[in-house]
Every structure is written in C-alpha cells, then in structure tokens.
Design an enzyme around this catalytic site. Structure first.
Site, mmCIF file in Angstrom:
data_model
loop_
_atom_site.group_PDB
_atom_site.id
_atom_site.type_symbol
_atom_site.label_atom_id
_atom_site.label_comp_id
_atom_site.label_asym_id
_atom_site.label_seq_id
_atom_site.Cartn_x
_atom_site.Cartn_y
_atom_site.Cartn_z
ATOM 1 N N ARG A 84 44.641 41.944 57.385
ATOM 2 C CA ARG A 84 43.958 40.592 56.301
ATOM 3 C C ARG A 84 44.242 39.428 57.322
ATOM 4 N NH1 ARG A 84 45.753 40.201 50.298
ATOM 5 N NH2 ARG A 84 44.026 41.765 49.884
ATOM 6 N N ARG A 96 50.870 33.418 50.266
ATOM 7 C CA ARG A 96 49.467 34.042 50.540
ATOM 8 C C ARG A 96 48.454 32.938 51.190
ATOM 9 N NH1 ARG A 96 48.704 38.990 48.721
ATOM 10 N NH2 ARG A 96 50.595 39.869 48.408
ATOM 11 N N LYS A 144 54.380 38.011 45.515
ATOM 12 C CA LYS A 144 53.548 37.114 46.115
ATOM 13 C C LYS A 144 53.503 35.661 45.507
ATOM 14 C CE LYS A 144 50.073 39.892 45.125
ATOM 15 N NZ LYS A 144 48.896 40.627 44.903
ATOM 16 N N LYS A 174 51.109 32.209 45.418
ATOM 17 C CA LYS A 174 49.611 31.826 45.892
ATOM 18 C C LYS A 174 49.237 30.194 45.615
ATOM 19 C CE LYS A 174 47.535 36.331 45.415
ATOM 20 N NZ LYS A 174 46.519 37.160 44.684
ATOM 21 N N CYS A 184 35.558 43.314 43.415
ATOM 22 C CA CYS A 184 36.633 43.625 44.303
ATOM 23 C C CYS A 184 36.335 44.665 45.431
ATOM 24 C CB CYS A 184 37.927 43.855 43.714
ATOM 25 S SG CYS A 184 38.088 45.313 42.826
ATOM 26 N N CYS A 218 40.997 50.844 48.541
ATOM 27 C CA CYS A 218 42.159 50.313 47.780
ATOM 28 C C CYS A 218 42.729 51.526 47.021
ATOM 29 C CB CYS A 218 41.453 49.500 46.702
ATOM 30 S SG CYS A 218 43.212 48.919 45.738
ATOM 31 N N CYS A 264 40.116 47.766 38.792
ATOM 32 C CA CYS A 264 41.644 48.014 38.202
ATOM 33 C C CYS A 264 42.175 46.533 37.519
ATOM 34 C CB CYS A 264 42.825 48.524 39.230
ATOM 35 S SG CYS A 264 43.633 47.333 39.960
ATOM 36 N N CYS A 321 41.633 41.327 41.232
ATOM 37 C CA CYS A 321 41.460 40.546 42.315
ATOM 38 C C CYS A 321 40.325 39.856 42.706
ATOM 39 C CB CYS A 321 41.580 41.918 43.728
ATOM 40 S SG CYS A 321 43.034 42.197 43.694
HETATM 41 C C1 SRM Z 1 40.673 41.613 49.204
HETATM 42 C C2 SRM Z 1 40.844 41.222 47.724
HETATM 43 C C3 SRM Z 1 39.523 41.383 46.768
HETATM 44 C C4 SRM Z 1 38.194 41.120 47.082
HETATM 45 O O1 SRM Z 1 37.425 41.794 46.911
HETATM 46 O O2 SRM Z 1 38.104 39.707 48.077
HETATM 47 C C5 SRM Z 1 42.005 41.981 47.243
HETATM 48 C C6 SRM Z 1 42.182 43.287 47.575
HETATM 49 C C7 SRM Z 1 43.526 43.834 47.235
HETATM 50 N N1 SRM Z 1 44.405 43.294 46.406
HETATM 51 FE FE1 SRM Z 1 44.316 41.365 45.154
HETATM 52 N N2 SRM Z 1 42.855 41.013 46.307
HETATM 53 C C8 SRM Z 1 42.242 39.882 46.490
HETATM 54 C C9 SRM Z 1 42.677 38.778 45.643
HETATM 55 C C10 SRM Z 1 43.658 38.825 44.625
HETATM 56 C C11 SRM Z 1 43.223 37.930 43.570
HETATM 57 C C12 SRM Z 1 42.494 36.668 43.310
HETATM 58 C C13 SRM Z 1 43.118 35.563 43.902
HETATM 59 O O3 SRM Z 1 44.295 35.595 44.442
HETATM 60 O O4 SRM Z 1 42.571 34.343 43.839
HETATM 61 C C14 SRM Z 1 44.281 38.427 42.580
HETATM 62 C C15 SRM Z 1 44.576 37.587 41.230
HETATM 63 C C16 SRM Z 1 45.352 36.606 41.303
HETATM 64 C C17 SRM Z 1 46.636 36.958 41.203
HETATM 65 O O5 SRM Z 1 47.426 37.080 42.297
HETATM 66 O O6 SRM Z 1 47.361 37.019 40.106
HETATM 67 C C18 SRM Z 1 44.817 39.622 43.015
HETATM 68 C C19 SRM Z 1 45.594 40.214 42.312
HETATM 69 C C20 SRM Z 1 46.147 41.457 43.109
HETATM 70 C C21 SRM Z 1 47.377 42.244 42.354
HETATM 71 C C22 SRM Z 1 47.919 41.872 41.042
HETATM 72 C C23 SRM Z 1 49.365 41.083 41.356
HETATM 73 C C24 SRM Z 1 49.955 40.555 39.971
HETATM 74 O O7 SRM Z 1 50.713 39.905 40.037
HETATM 75 O O8 SRM Z 1 49.947 41.772 39.186
HETATM 76 C C25 SRM Z 1 47.482 43.383 43.178
HETATM 77 C C26 SRM Z 1 48.687 44.606 43.317
HETATM 78 C C27 SRM Z 1 50.047 43.924 43.392
HETATM 79 O O9 SRM Z 1 50.097 42.943 44.015
HETATM 80 O O10 SRM Z 1 50.810 44.643 43.052
HETATM 81 C C28 SRM Z 1 46.551 43.219 44.235
HETATM 82 C C29 SRM Z 1 46.566 44.005 45.596
HETATM 83 C C30 SRM Z 1 45.523 44.018 46.368
HETATM 84 C C31 SRM Z 1 45.065 45.285 47.339
HETATM 85 C C32 SRM Z 1 45.953 44.965 48.658
HETATM 86 C C33 SRM Z 1 45.818 46.482 47.007
HETATM 87 C C34 SRM Z 1 47.140 47.134 47.300
HETATM 88 O O11 SRM Z 1 48.001 46.451 47.122
HETATM 89 O O12 SRM Z 1 47.333 48.015 47.879
HETATM 90 C C35 SRM Z 1 43.776 45.195 47.625
HETATM 91 C C36 SRM Z 1 43.293 45.690 48.774
HETATM 92 C C37 SRM Z 1 41.753 46.374 48.769
HETATM 93 C C38 SRM Z 1 41.172 46.654 50.022
HETATM 94 O O13 SRM Z 1 40.964 47.878 50.245
HETATM 95 O O14 SRM Z 1 40.888 45.631 50.505
HETATM 96 N N3 SRM Z 1 45.987 42.042 44.232
HETATM 97 N N4 SRM Z 1 44.332 39.723 44.437
HETATM 98 C C39 SRM Z 1 41.153 39.694 47.636
HETATM 99 C C40 SRM Z 1 42.135 39.306 48.899
HETATM 100 C C41 SRM Z 1 42.478 37.953 48.872
HETATM 101 C C42 SRM Z 1 43.193 37.225 50.049
HETATM 102 O O15 SRM Z 1 42.238 37.057 51.056
HETATM 103 O O16 SRM Z 1 44.519 37.292 50.367
HETATM 104 S S1 SF4 Z 2 41.460 44.755 41.511
HETATM 105 FE FE1 SF4 Z 2 42.554 46.610 41.650
HETATM 106 S S2 SF4 Z 2 40.977 47.831 42.567
HETATM 107 FE FE2 SF4 Z 2 40.179 45.844 42.927
HETATM 108 S S3 SF4 Z 2 40.949 45.659 45.006
HETATM 109 FE FE3 SF4 Z 2 42.530 44.634 43.578
HETATM 110 S S4 SF4 Z 2 43.895 46.293 43.318
HETATM 111 FE FE4 SF4 Z 2 42.072 47.172 44.401
#
Ligand code: SRM
Ligand code: SF4
Ligand SMILES: Cc1cc2nc3c(=O)[nH]c(=O)nc-3n(C[C@H](O)[C@H](O)[C@H](O)COP(=O)(O)OP(=O)(O)OC[C@H]3O[C@@H](n4cnc5c(N)ncnc54)[C@H](O)[C@@H]3O)c2cc1C
Ligand SMILES: Cc1cc2nc3c(=O)[nH]c(=O)nc-3n(C[C@H](O)[C@H](O)[C@H](O)COP(=O)(O)O)c2cc1C
Lengths: 576, 608
Positions: free
Chosen positions: A88, A157, A220, A222, A441, A447, A486, A490
């Site tokens: 990323r 982030r 993390k 943000k 997502c 993922c 899930c 995201c």
């Molecule tokens: C690529 C992306 C979704 C998309 O379709 O664009 C994404 C993809 C993933 N996110 Fe996310 N998140 C993405 C934005 C978000 C957002 C939205 C935002 O930040 O505006 C959220 C919700 C806001 C937040 O953080 O609360 C988000 C909340 C999570 C979480 C839950 C965090 C939590 O506090 O519970 C995880 C899981 C974790 O961190 O344990 C996670 C984890 C992941 C992971 C890295 C899975 C992992 O940990 O193994 C995913 C990778 C999937 C893949 O194969 O690419 N991602 N993730 C976004 C990348 C953003 C970036 O460029 O950095």
């Molecule tokens: S929402 Fe869940 S399934 Fe979708 S990319 Fe984030 S971690 Fe993966």
C-alpha cells in the site's frame, strides 16, 4: 493530570510490557520494527514470512495475504497457501503525478498481477506481489519519490484530504498541510531504508523514534482533512478529523474532530462504530502542534491490553470526551477556540467534467470499486496509461475509490477527451444514482479477514437493485450504498444510506438510515441474511420512500422518519 | 464368548474364557481398561513426540485408567480456551489428559484413543474451522479407523443466527458414532454466549469420567487385539504373477494450478494382504492397457476383440490379450522386423540393416505400434501372428512414499503421469495413465512388493544426504516418516529439485513440518524454471559443497533418486567436484573418493 481526575492507567503504556498485550512486547523487542524481516525475506522454503515479521511489515505498508480462492485446493495438494503480499502506497491527499502513475502501472504489470487498486483512503494498492519482488517494487516506487511507510501498522495511516477541484486555491493550501502532516507523523525508523533499499544501518543520535518510542501506538491512527461543503473523506470516521475553515479563498484554520472509527465485531456489543466529535477550532499554524497533542494522548492513554478496544474512539468514551479535550489542550498549551460554523452537502464525488475557479479542467472518472484493470470490453488500465503518457494532467485518487484526471489546460481537454471516448471511459451518465454512490471493499480473494464477497459481488447486486429502483422511478436518485466483506468497515458502510457487511459466504447484515453527507451512523435492519431477503427489504423500503418521501428528503433520513430504524445518536448506542 | 481364532492362540483363548467367567461387572470393566492399555503398548509402537500422555504412558502409570484426549477445533480461539479449562478440570480429577488442536493432531493416533472429548466451533456456512478441515476430511474418509473401543462427547460452539447452527459439531458427533464410538454424554451446542452452557457440559463430562460411572467398554479380545497386527507371515503369497488387489484410498494431484506437470499422490490399502515393506522398496503395479487404444488397434487391423488366441498354451480373447498381457504402446526392434516381414514394406526392411541402428532408434522413438500399424496396414492379419511380434506387458515399479511403520497397511506412491503428443494424438503412459484413472470409490490396483535392499536406511544415528528431483523425492518421504516413527537421531539433509516453486514443491507443507519438528535437519531447493540461470539439484549440491563434504567426512550416507538420464550423471559430476574442491584432491583422487563411497555402500542410487 488535568482537572485533578486520575484516569485508570491499568491498561496503557505506563504498565510493564508483560502486563500488556503480546503485540506490545513484539513491537518493543523488534529493534524499531526490524524484527527478522530480512531473514524472513531470504527464506526459500516458504513464500511467507514469520507471523511476527508479517505483523511488523504492516508498518511498512506490506501485508502478507494468500489467494483464498485456492487455499483449500492447495491444502489438499499438500502445498502451502498461495502466499503473496499487498503493498500500500503512502499518498497523502491522493495526489499523483503522471510519471508516478506510469511507474505504478509498470510495477503493477510486472509484479502486481496487472492490476492497481484505488482505496477508500485515496491511495494505491498492489496485490499478489511475491516475496522476492517486494524490494524491486518498493525501490521502483522510490524512483518516483513514493514510499509505503506507515500505510498500515500501529501508527498514523495515509492522510486524507478533500479533492473537490472546485476549490483549487483552498485545496492547494490544505493539501500542502496534509502532506506536511503525513511526513511529520510518519515513523522515522531507519529499518525501512535498511530492509527495502538495502541501506547501511546509520548510528543514531538520540532515540530513533522520538515520538513513537519502542511501542508505537496502541492501534492504527487516521487523520483526514475535509473542505466543506464536501465531506468526501468522511471526516467523522477519522481518529483526527480537520474541517477546513476558509474565508474568501484563504484558509483560516480548522475545526478539530476526534474519535471517529468504524471497525466493530459481530456479537461483540462493546465494539461499535463511532463518529468523531467536534471539540473546537485551531488556527492553521497550530496544526502540527495539535496533531502531536492529540496523538500523544492516544499514545499514552490508549488500551494496550485488548486490540479490539484500542482505537482512540474507545479511549475517548472510556475517559470521557471532556477529560480528553482538556488533556489535549493541556498538551497544546492553550484552550481550543469554539468551533466555527460549516456545512457539508455530500460525502460522494461529483462525476464528470468540472472547471476549477482557476479555469483549469478536471474530470472525475467513476472507477467501479477502485479496481484499475484491463477487461476485454474495457481496457481501463491501458486507457489511463495512455492518458498519463500525454503528461498534460495530474491525478487525484478520491476517497470514494474514484479517479480525478485533474489540472488540465482547457487547450488540452480535447486531446484527453478523445482518449477517454476512444477507450469508452466517458460513460458514467448511464449509471444510476445508486451506482454512482456505491463502494465495496476488496474482500475475497485477497483479504485475510473477509467472511463474504464484496468487490466481486456488489456490481451484480447493484444490477438487481437497479431493477427495483426502476420500478419505483428512483433511477437517478443519489443514494449511497456501501458493502464490506466483514464488519471492519473498510468501505465505511456504517455511514451509507444502505450498508451491507459480510457475515459468512452469501450472508450479510443490512443497515439503513445513515446521513447522506456522513453526519449520522446507520442502524442494523436485518441480520445475517442472503440476497433474496436483502432485495425484498430494499424493494419494500425504497418503494415506500418513492411514494411517501418529502421534497429533497434523502433515503437515509426517510428510513428513520418512516420508523424502519431508530436514529443512532452516538456510536455507543449503535448496538442497542 | 469365543474370540476369533486368528487373534488368540487356543490356550490364550481358554485362559481368557476362564477369567471372563470368574469376573463381576466392575472387574470386567477394570480389566477392559487395563487390556486397552496393554493393547496400545503392543500396538504400533510409534513414538509420538507431540504426546504428553499417550495411552501407552497412561497404562504404564495407572493401568486401570483409560487415556483421555481433548481434541479441539477453533478459528477465533474460543474453542481453545474451553479445551484448556476442560483439561484443567479433568486433570483436577486426576485423569491423564492430553490436549490437542485438530490442526496439528496426527490422525493415525486416532485409532489408539480411548476417551475422546471434542470441542468444535462452526464457521463459513456450517463448515468446521479452517485449520481443522483436514481432520474432518480424514474422519469422513474411508481412511478413518473403526472406533468401537472409543468413548466420546462433543461440545459445539456456534451462533444461532446462522442457518447451519453448530453444523460442524453435529457432523463430528454423528460421524464418531458411525465409526462405532460410544457417547458417554449427549452433545451440547452453545450459542455465542457459550460460557454457562459450556461450563455445565464440562461438569457433566468430567463427572462421567470417573471409572465407577463408566458405561462398560466392549469386552476383552476386540480391545486386546493390537490394531495393525496383519502379521507378515503369509505375506509372500502375493507376487508379480499373483498381485494383491489394493483398494485406492486416495488419488490426488499434488502439482498446483499452472503446473507444467501432473504429479499424483496415491494411497493404497494393503489391509488384509499381510504385505510389508521397508522405506526404499518399491511397489510393483500390474497395469492394463488403455481400452481405447486396444479398440483402436483392433479397428485398424480389422480384428475382433473376441477372436480366440493362445498365450502360453492358454486360450483367451484377443481383446484380453491386448489389454492385459502384451505391451502395445512403444514398439521394439523385434516388432519392426516382424512387421517388415508381414507387410514387406521396403521402408521397414531398410531399417533392419545392421548399419541402420541410429535411424531405427529414431524411427522407434517417433513411431509406436499404433503408428506403424497405421502407416503399414496389414488388415485381417492372423491374431496369433500379431501377438508373436509383441512383448509381454511388464509391471511398473513405484517407490514407496510412505513408511509401513508410520502408516500401517498403507502404501503411498508419488506418480508422475506420462502424457505426450505424437502424430497429433494424445498419449499416456501405460501404468501412470492407468493409475491416474483409478479415482472412483471402489477402484483397486493389482500390486506386489519389490524389495530394494540397496536403497534402505542406515542405522538410526547415521547422517543421510538425500538428493532427488521430481518423483525422486518419494522414498525420502518414506525415510523421514520412518525415522520420525523410530525416533531416530541421525541428521538428514534433503536436496529437492523441480520446475516451479509455486506449483511443483511436492509435499511442501510436510517438509516444512518435518523441518520444524527437527526430523529433517536441512532442506535445499532448486526450481529450474523460476530463476535464470536455471538451477538444478547438482548446482545446489555444489553451492553447499563445504558442508556436504563435512557431512561425508562425518560418515553420512548419500542417496540419489529420480531421473537416470540427466540428473544422476550430473549429480555424480557435482559430487566429484565437491570432493575435489573441499577435500583438496585432484580429479583422480576425487573420483577414487567417490568410488570408495560406492564400495562402502554409502553412495546409493535408485534411478529410473
Ligand atoms: C483497501 C481498503 C478497502 C478498500 O476497498 O479501499 C482496506 C483494506 C483492508 N483493511 Fe481496512 N481498508 C481500507 C480502509 C479502511 C477504512 C476506511 C477509512 O479508513 O476511511 C476503515 C474504517 C475506519 C476505521 O479505521 O475505523 C478500515 C478498517 C479496517 C479494520 C478495522 C479497524 C478497527 O478499528 O476495528 C481492519 C482490521 C484491523 O485493523 O484489525 C482493516 C484491515 C484491512 C486489511 C488490511 C485486512 C488485514 O488487516 O489483513 C484489508 C486489505 C484487503 C486487501 O486485500 O486489500 N481495515 N479500513 C482501504 C485502504 C485504505 C488505505 O488506503 O489505507
Ligand atoms: S472490510 Fe473486512 S473484508 Fe473488507 S477489506 Fe476490510 S477487512 Fe477485508
Ligand atoms: C525402481 C523404480 C522406481 C520408480 N519409482 C517411480 C516413482 O516413484 N514415481 C514415478 O512416477 N515413476 C517411478 N518409476 C518409473 C515408473 O516405473 C514408470 O517407468 C513410469 O511411470 C512410466 O511408466 P508408464 O507405464 O506410465 O509409461 P510407459 O507406457 O512406459 O511410457 C513410457 C514410454 O513412453 C514413451 N514416451 C514417453 N514420452 C514420449 C515422447 N515425448 N515422445 C515419444 N514417446 C514417448 C517412451 O517410449 C517411454 O519409454 C520408477 C521406476 C523404477 C525402476
Ligand atoms: C465467518 C464466520 C462464520 C460463522 N458461521 C457459523 C455457522 O455457519 N454456524 C454457526 O453455528 N456458527 C457460525 N459462526 C459462529 C462461531 O462458530 C462462533 O463465533 C464460535 O464461538 C467461534 O468459536 P472459535 O473461536 O472456537 O472458532 C461463524 C462465525 C464467523 C466469524
């Protein structure tokens, strides 16, 4: 200690490591994130790295994944999962030059299975990169002044920034600060250069991480900058949201919003999405000091025992918003001014051509779920490659996974337009108001946390919903719909008028009632249901909306007025 | 009751009868437990490193207690937690308790279990947790042992909002019963708020564990009989001429998607055959020709499958002769002569000349029997005359990829399916093609044992260097299984080569596990098509020259298995080079050193 109150410190960094979660010890013993990554990368017996190194590599924007479509097949074949890595990029505000685009395109074709993924935080992901190619990719990015630092991990982030091109002047000023904020808050360890560029280890004077120390943040963190009236970045979902207050094209300062975050876990009522609370106003020149103050409060008081309770939003709800605010002000050395008035109108992207106030042209291109790839009927990757080669534009990745072909001299517009028509990119008008405001997502197959399909499924589900919209005459009505595989959220599904989060293959929770411009969370309407139930529910509620809505009333607001779901006033009550 | 004669000697039988008659219920139960322990010690005799208290151990310390194993399957950890508290509760009761995650439970230990407590959650759509899929599959397969002597109880973790609520728990509960095991308390399914229900269940089972409340286990003999007692005695009965029809237990493709090859893993059952083998031995497969090819040949020759023919004074149908007794793919010089006479074809006649050896060989490579018959027709030829030109169909040999000690009554093979195109027609190797097709439920394969003394293991403490490319790795899988089963201490080093890491790393996860468990000391890989310049096993051998030489100096035995044409000579050359470089010897000296290794039988080949 502020206000004489002594907060509970039994779960934060003040405790000895062995009293805290295992990840804290991992970070502390990692020699500032070096771990044994170099060794892991050299191991030829497996395409993976050790579990510990996989965690540490996240701090460098690199995630270990595997192709889940064939995981089971390979298990039977006595082969390890088809491991590979997702990289990323760190791209503050989503701003990308043509030469950077061309490099990303080249790397994606050579090492990333021929696809780029635009993310909901305005950057690029390369998927399916093999272990032995990671250095090549990261060094290739360096050639165009890009890196993958802190794109993941327990640190800041990617920093977001509104890309609405109508506000070129203010956007310029805010973007500059967003970039500065990202550079400032990103970790400083020499490990990155050593591991990925093969640099010699330099002797450090003083601590390698003056701000983060040995254990970085609990989780993390943000940061995002919104420029009203656009809330495209969903400022209320940020741990630290900054709402630009401008006056006559000049940036004045920011309203400060803290404690946004969406991640939750099913069947765990103590986890919930939370929208950020606006706590006051700062002058533009107080920005960096404010970021340090806010992040340091989370660093010092965040929960380091339970990672599912470690985000800033929980620290705030545990300690109390007032206490946290006062503590921030104490560290800042002054009180925050009262928040200034502002208004948001939408968290979506205005698609198509637009002329900035400086007269330059911008085209916002709808990119389905941010997936840039060539398909037989739509050579999207080739098209953008061509456009980048003209060198007559720049790019902006939007928070809705779209792409702005930006900053075009009116004289060059015809040439660009020709390329777009030639490759069939200028067709968004055909799309319904729903599809224009949809996000999914990544989810399966890359993922590791996905429980259900998302990116690969939403498009076909949309087609089925569009049939329903047609019968109710809602085809052009802008309605936000967001799906995730899930509950992690995201694609920010909890602030979509229609939210869907995966529970198991083919099964989703359905949420209704969020605010159209991201000001209100939605509420679960159906739990763990399949497509038929989802379509029935939408047919019924949308039908009702079509007949009984008041002028200008959005679907989310209607769902609450019509009593389909109660209004969620605070994240804490999301699960009630 | 009369124990089956096969199991006890007559006077043992009498003793048991007399004893049984004199017992009251409790004594009988106590004894059944005791004999179970004895049975287990008399059993496979495997050493199970990952056991803290195997049944054997249980029997040693307290003869009367039955061994207790807690087996859990978890995805997000709840199951593990509960299994731990269950273990504590059981141990508090003084029960010898072993706790194991299905993910790394070695399934062959199952047949030795006595009391089995299972905790499993459900994921996906009613599926078991990912890490446990392998165990569930084994249990559902024909490989699962009978479990009459086992008593069990199942706790399910689930979420009632799912339609397949606790599906995995139900599945394993029913399957264990189907395998003959007896419940000593009914299954309990817990919803997401599982704490109380689980605690209650733990109370019940732990109570049920105390001997006095035991339901009577099946009486004496059936327990005493050690499971794998298929005595080798009459084993010799089966041979080339009289092969044993082995049931196919498993037949899967090892090579992953996108591979340029098809390499299969076969598991055959030797149960009831009395056949035994040593690692390094090979299994003879008495294959039959592809019926389609037979039909085509008959059609081209205008002959009927039913035409009677005499083979070695035995009459049979021409069809049967061509399918079961004669080689009908590759042609021999003799067939060439024969066909030249029959057809009088000048081109064929020309190839018979003494000075035509090269041309003849080339022609035979490019023309199999069917091709010759097509190009030089002899329609309506007398069947017996046709057969006179053919050579008898030979059985094919396949190295055992398993150790009999480790997998009693099973024979594993690693078979590369020979597929190639000739004159725009797809062809398959007789035996490898035959085996590749042996996939249906009740498939069997006629086999016999081909022992191979010169490729057996040295004593347990001698270090071994194993070099193999492709299917040449098969015997080394057997070596490692055997050494682990015997708890052998000797170091071992594998050099493995194939084409692509991602798809052709045969038995990848097993090697990784063996390394982790320290059974395999070192592993060097060469994937020729991943990197330029191409690297092969001999290149890896040279690169590790210093250590290889050191191992040889420490008395290591060196094994080479696989391709005879290319690999074996290249490895030999590399070996001589290594000895020259690191033993400070000149060419001849090095050759002599390696020759000496051969003489001392420390340098062993099994190439084909
Ligand atoms: C690529 C992306 C979704 C998309 O379709 O664009 C994404 C993809 C993933 N996110 Fe996310 N998140 C993405 C934005 C978000 C957002 C939205 C935002 O930040 O505006 C959220 C919700 C806001 C937040 O953080 O609360 C988000 C909340 C999570 C979480 C839950 C965090 C939590 O506090 O519970 C995880 C899981 C974790 O961190 O344990 C996670 C984890 C992941 C992971 C890295 C899975 C992992 O940990 O193994 C995913 C990778 C999937 C893949 O194969 O690419 N991602 N993730 C976004 C990348 C953003 C970036 O460029 O950095
Ligand atoms: S929402 Fe869940 S399934 Fe979708 S990319 Fe984030 S971690 Fe993966
Ligand atoms: C001791 C020993 C152990 C062995 N262990 C194993 C093992 O563990 N695994 C394993 O897979 N094999 C093993 N083999 C080899 C195995 O016995 C068979 O030789 C192999 O499977 C091929 O037999 P087949 O009947 O399938 O092919 P065949 O019907 O014998 O076909 C092979 C013939 O096909 C022809 N042919 C092949 N390719 C072409 C081509 N491109 N063009 C024209 N003609 C061609 C050639 O005439 C070749 O001789 C072992 C052999 C020995 C002696
Ligand atoms: C992706 C997913 C799918 C699930 N599917 C089911 C299901 O089909 N049936 C069920 O009863 N429970 C299901 N569950 C619930 C789990 O079984 C339950 O959370 C259990 O407590 C997990 O135990 P574990 O941590 O030992 O794996 C599912 C949970 C998840 C996360």
């Amino acid at each position: 200690m502020n206000g004489g109150i002594h907060p509970d410190r039994s779960r934060d960094v003040s405790q000895p490591l062995d009293e805290l979660g295992p990840d804290e010890t991992l970070k502390a013993d990692s020699d500032q994130l070096r771990g044994t990554i170099t060794h892991s990368l050299a191991d030829e017996i497996t395409a993976a790295v050790t579990a510990d190194d996989a965690k540490l590599m996240k701090f460098f924007g690199v995630y270990q994944q595997d192709d889940r479509d064939i995981r089971d097949e390979r298990r039977r074949q006595k082969l390890e999962p088809a491991y590979f890595f997702m990289a990323r990029v760190r791209l503050p505000g989503g701003v990308c030059s043509p030469s950077q685009w061309l490099k990303l395109d080249e790397l994606a074709r050579a090492y990333g299975a021929g696809t780029l993924r635009l993310t909901t935080r305005q950057t690029f992901q390369l998927h399916r990169v093999m272990k032995q190619n990671l250095r090549t990719v990261i060094q290739g990015l360096r050639d165009v002044l890009l890196d993958t630092k802190a794109a993941c991990g327990d640190d800041t982030r990617g920093v977001m920034c509104t890309v609405n091109p109508n506000l070129s002047a203010v956007h310029g000023q805010v973007y500059a600060l967003a970039k500065q904020a990202s550079d400032h808050a990103t970790h400083k360890t020499g490990a990155y250069d050593e591991i990925w560029y093969g640099a010699e280890r330099k002797p450090t004077v003083g601590p390698e991480e003056p701000f983060y120390g040995r254990t970085y943040l609990p989780r993390k963190f943000k940061i995002g900058f919104a420029i009203p009236p656009s809330n495209d970045i969903d400022v209320y979902s940020q741990d630290l949201g900054l709402i630009a207050i401008a006056d006559g094209g000049r940036l004045q300062g920011f309203n400060v919003a803290i404690g946004g975050g969406l991640g939750r876990t099913d069947q765990a009522p103590n986890t919930y999405p939370r929208l950020a609370s606006v706590i006051g106003y700062i002058e533009a020149d107080q920005l960096i000091a404010t970021i340090d103050a806010v992040m340091s409060v989370q660093r010092d008081y965040g929960d380091r025992l339970d990672r599912s309770h470690a985000r800033f939003k929980y620290t705030i709800d545990d300690k109390g918003l007032d206490w946290i605010t006062t503590e921030i002000e104490r560290r800042l050395g002054c009180a925050l001014a009262p928040a200034r008035p502002y208004t948001f109108t939408s968290n979506g992207d205005p698609l198509g051509w637009m002329t900035g106030e400086d007269g330059r042209e911008h085209y916002t291109l709808l990119i389905e779920n941010g997936r840039v790839i060539n398909t037989p009927d739509r050579p999207l990757m080739d098209a953008l490659h061509e456009i980048a080669r003209t060198d007559k534009c720049t790019f902006r990745v939007t928070p809705n996974q779209n792409l702005i072909i930006a900053d075009i001299d009116p004289g060059d517009r015809p040439a660009i337009e020709a390329l777009m028509t030639e490759h069939g990119l200028d067709r968004f008008e055909r799309d319904t108001g729903l599809r224009r405001n949809a996000m999914a997502c990544v989810a399966l197959p890359t993922c590791g946390l996905a429980m259900a399909e998302s990116e690969r499924y939403l498009p076909e589900l949309l087609t089925k919903i569009e049939a329903i919209l047609k019968t109710h005459g809602l085809t052009d009505e802008p309605i936000t719909i967001r799906m995730t595989g899930c509950p992690n959220g995201c694609a920010r599904p909890y602030i979509a008028e229609i939210g869907l989060t995966g529970r198991a293959p083919g099964k989703y929770n359905l949420y209704l009632g969020a605010g159209f411009h991201g000001q209100r969370l939605n509420k679960m309407y159906l739990e763990n249901v399949g497509e038929t139930a989802i379509l029935e529910a939408l047919d019924q509620t949308l039908g009702h909306y079509a007949s009984d809505r008041q002028p200008g009333e959005h679907f989310g607001d209607f769902a609450i007025r019509a009593g389909y779901v109660p209004e969620v006033k605070e994240g804490r009550f999301f699960n009630d | 009751m009369q124990p089956p004669a096969s199991i006890l000697t007559p006077d043992q039988g009498e003793q048991v009868d007399r004893l049984a008659a004199s017992l009251d219920r409790d004594q009988a139960i106590w004894l059944s437990g005791y004999f179970a322990g004895v049975g287990d010690r008399a059993g496979t005799g495997l050493s199970e490193p990952e056991r803290d208290a195997g049944p054997g151990a249980g029997a040693e310390t307290a003869p009367a207690t039955r061994s207790l194993t807690i087996l859990f399957a978890t995805e997000t950890g709840n199951g593990r937690e509960l299994a731990r508290s269950l273990a504590d509760a059981a141990r508090a009761k003084g029960a010898e308790t072993r706790i194991a995650d299905m993910a790394d439970y070695r399934t062959r230990a199952l047949r030795d279990e006595q009391d089995l407590l299972v905790i499993t959650s459900t994921h996906g759509e009613g599926d078991p947790p990912q890490p446990a899929l392998g165990f569930f599959e084994f249990l559902d397969s024909r490989k699962a042992p009978k479990l009459e002597h086992v008593r069990f109880a199942v706790l399910g973790l689930g979420d009632s909002t799912y339609e397949h609520y606790c599906g995995a728990a139900r599945r394993i509960d029913e399957r264990l019963a189907a395998l003959g095991a007896q419940r000593f308390t009914h299954r309990v399914d817990c919803d997401v708020d599982y704490e109380d229900d689980a605690a209650a269940w733990i109370k019940t089972v732990v109570a049920a564990l105390t001997p006095t409340e035991l339901a009577p286990a099946p009486a004496g003999p059936s327990i005493v009989a050690p499971r794998n007692d298929a005595a080798p005695a009459a084993g010799a009965a089966f041979d080339k001429k009289h092969p044993f029809c082995a049931a196919v237990l498993d037949n899967l493709v090892l090579t992953g998607r996108g591979s340029t090859k098809e390499t299969r893993h076969l598991e055959l059952s030797l149960e009831g055959s009395g056949l035994r083998y040593e690692p390094g031995d090979a299994l003879g497969v008495v294959a039959r020709n592809d019926p389609a090819l037979v039909a085509m040949l008959l059609e081209r020759l205008g002959l009927s499958a039913d035409a009677p023919v005499t083979v070695k004074r035995e009459t049979m149908s021409l069809g049967e002769a061509l399918t079961g007794t004669f080689e009908i793919t590759a042609a021999t010089p003799r067939f060439l002569d024969h066909w030249a006479e029959i057809t009088g074809a000048a081109e064929l006649a020309a190839l018979r000349a003494a000075d035509q050896a090269k041309a003849r060989a080339a022609f035979l490579r490019g023309h199999h029997i069917i091709d010759i018959v097509e190009r030089f027709p002899a329609s309506g030829i007398d069947p017996d005359r046709l057969l006179a030109g053919l050579r008898p169909l030979q059985p094919r040999l396949y190295s055992f990829a398993s150790s009999f000690t480790a997998t009693p009554d099973e024979a594993h093979l690693t078979v590369s399916t020979v597929r190639y195109e000739l004159h725009d027609r797809q062809r398959t190797g007789v035996a490898s093609g035959y085996l590749a097709g042996r996939t249906d439920e009740d498939a069997t394969v006629p086999v016999y044992i081909q022992s191979n003394d010169h490729f057996h293991l040295p004593d347990d403490d001698t270090p071994i260097v194993m070099i193999g490319a492709g299917t040449g790795v098969a015997p080394y899988r057997a070596f490692m299984q055997e050494r682990e089963a015997r708890g052998a201490g000797g170091r071992s080093w594998l050099f493995f080569g194939e084409r692509n890491f991602r798809s052709d790393f045969l038995y990848q996860v097993e090697w990784q596990e063996l390394l982790r468990r320290g059974v395999l000391s070192r592993l060097d890989l060469a994937f020729s098509r991943d990197a330029t310049p191409k690297t092969y096993v001999q290149d890896r051998l040279s690169r590790q020259g210093r250590d290889v030489y050191a191992w040889l100096e420490d008395g290591a035995w060196l094994y080479v298995c696989g391709d005879a044409a290319q690999m074996a000579p290249d490895v030999h050359a590399a070996l001589v080079g290594v000895v020259a470089d690191h033993g400070g010897l000149d060419g001849d000296g090095a050759e002599e050193y390696v020759a000496a290794l051969k003489r001392d039988r420390r340098y062993r080949l099994d190439v084909y």
